[in-house]
Structure formats: C-alpha cells, structure tokens
Design a protein around this motif. Structure first.
Motif, PDB file in Angstrom:
ATOM      1  N   ILE A   1       0.830  -1.206   0.000  1.00  0.00           N
ATOM      2  CA  ILE A   1       0.000   0.000   0.000  1.00  0.00           C
ATOM      3  C   ILE A   1       0.862   1.253   0.000  1.00  0.00           C
ATOM      4  CG2 ILE A   1      -1.655   1.348   1.369  1.00  0.00           C
ATOM      5  CD1 ILE A   1      -2.871  -1.372   2.209  1.00  0.00           C
ATOM      6  N   CYS A   2       1.904   1.283   0.823  1.00  0.00           N
ATOM      7  CA  CYS A   2       2.796   2.445   0.867  1.00  0.00           C
ATOM      8  C   CYS A   2       3.530   2.631  -0.457  1.00  0.00           C
ATOM      9  CB  CYS A   2       3.795   2.313   2.006  1.00  0.00           C
ATOM     10  SG  CYS A   2       3.080   2.568   3.621  1.00  0.00           S
ATOM     11  N   MET A   3       3.930   1.536  -1.070  1.00  0.00           N
ATOM     12  CA  MET A   3       4.628   1.621  -2.348  1.00  0.00           C
ATOM     13  C   MET A   3       3.715   2.220  -3.429  1.00  0.00           C
ATOM     14  SD  MET A   3       6.780  -1.383  -4.326  1.00  0.00           S
ATOM     15  CE  MET A   3       6.050  -2.550  -3.258  1.00  0.00           C
ATOM     16  N   ILE A   4       2.454   1.812  -3.423  1.00  0.00           N
ATOM     17  CA  ILE A   4       1.491   2.348  -4.394  1.00  0.00           C
ATOM     18  C   ILE A   4       1.215   3.820  -4.113  1.00  0.00           C
ATOM     19  CG2 ILE A   4      -0.915   2.212  -5.153  1.00  0.00           C
ATOM     20  CD1 ILE A   4      -0.695  -0.848  -4.692  1.00  0.00           C
ATOM     21  N   ASP A   5       1.025   4.166  -2.845  1.00  0.00           N
ATOM     22  CA  ASP A   5       0.692   5.544  -2.480  1.00  0.00           C
ATOM     23  C   ASP A   5       1.832   6.521  -2.726  1.00  0.00           C
ATOM     24  OD1 ASP A   5      -1.847   4.845  -1.780  1.00  0.00           O
ATOM     25  OD2 ASP A   5      -1.462   4.799   0.374  1.00  0.00           O
ATOM     26  N   THR A   6       3.059   6.106  -2.512  1.00  0.00           N
ATOM     27  CA  THR A   6       4.185   7.033  -2.645  1.00  0.00           C
ATOM     28  C   THR A   6       4.766   7.055  -4.058  1.00  0.00           C
ATOM     29  OG1 THR A   6       5.740   5.336  -1.894  1.00  0.00           O
ATOM     30  CG2 THR A   6       4.831   6.823  -0.221  1.00  0.00           C
TER      31      THR A   6
ATOM     32  N   THR B   1       9.991   8.364   6.145  1.00  0.00           N
ATOM     33  CA  THR B   1       8.577   8.562   6.478  1.00  0.00           C
ATOM     34  C   THR B   1       7.789   7.280   6.268  1.00  0.00           C
ATOM     35  OG1 THR B   1       8.762  10.880   5.805  1.00  0.00           O
ATOM     36  CG2 THR B   1       6.550   9.967   5.992  1.00  0.00           C
ATOM     37  N   VAL B   2       8.021   6.606   5.164  1.00  0.00           N
ATOM     38  CA  VAL B   2       7.332   5.345   4.896  1.00  0.00           C
ATOM     39  C   VAL B   2       7.719   4.302   5.942  1.00  0.00           C
ATOM     40  CG1 VAL B   2       7.173   3.442   3.247  1.00  0.00           C
ATOM     41  CG2 VAL B   2       7.007   5.775   2.441  1.00  0.00           C
ATOM     42  N   GLY B   3       8.965   4.282   6.360  1.00  0.00           N
ATOM     43  CA  GLY B   3       9.400   3.352   7.399  1.00  0.00           C
ATOM     44  C   GLY B   3       8.677   3.578   8.714  1.00  0.00           C
ATOM     45  N   VAL B   4       8.508   4.833   9.091  1.00  0.00           N
ATOM     46  CA  VAL B   4       7.802   5.156  10.325  1.00  0.00           C
ATOM     47  C   VAL B   4       6.332   4.763  10.210  1.00  0.00           C
ATOM     48  CG1 VAL B   4       7.019   7.067  11.791  1.00  0.00           C
ATOM     49  CG2 VAL B   4       9.386   6.972  11.021  1.00  0.00           C
ATOM     50  N   ILE B   5       5.731   5.036   9.081  1.00  0.00           N
ATOM     51  CA  ILE B   5       4.330   4.672   8.874  1.00  0.00           C
ATOM     52  C   ILE B   5       4.149   3.160   8.982  1.00  0.00           C
ATOM     53  CG2 ILE B   5       2.502   4.578   7.123  1.00  0.00           C
ATOM     54  CD1 ILE B   5       3.430   7.376   6.249  1.00  0.00           C
TER      55      ILE B   5
END
Length: 56
Positions: free
Chosen positions: A8-13, A27-31
């Motif tokens: 999901i993060c990969m798609i969103d970013t 930021t993605v790591g923290v999320i």
C-alpha cells in the motif's frame, strides 16, 4: 500485515515527487512501524472468534 502495508505504501508514494528521496523512505518506514501492529491487532481480533470456535 507488514507485506500488505508495504504494498500500500509503495502504491501511495509512487506518484509523490520530492527533492530528498531519503526523507520519503524514512517517512514510509515510520508509517509501517506504526500501522503494522495496529492492523495486526485489528485483524487478529477479527479472526479470534473463528479460531476459538474451532478449538472448542
């Protein structure tokens, strides 16, 4: 859960353009660290009733 959140993060970013790529990675790591345990607790509590039924 981590795998699903990573996708999901990969798609969103993917469409976000930033000057500092390291900032978006952190930021993605923290999320991921925040939402993986939360989503796991929700998922486990949802399937708990099915697991308990099969043990009885």
């Amino acid at each position: 859960m981590y795998f699903i959140i990573s996708i999901i993060c990969m798609i969103d970013t993917k469409g976000i353009q930033v000057q500092n790529e390291k900032a978006i990675d952190e930021t993605v790591g923290v999320i991921k660290m925040i939402f993986t345990p939360i989503n796991a607790m929700i998922a486990l509590s949802s399937i708990r009733k099915y697991i308990w039924k099969s043990e009885r």
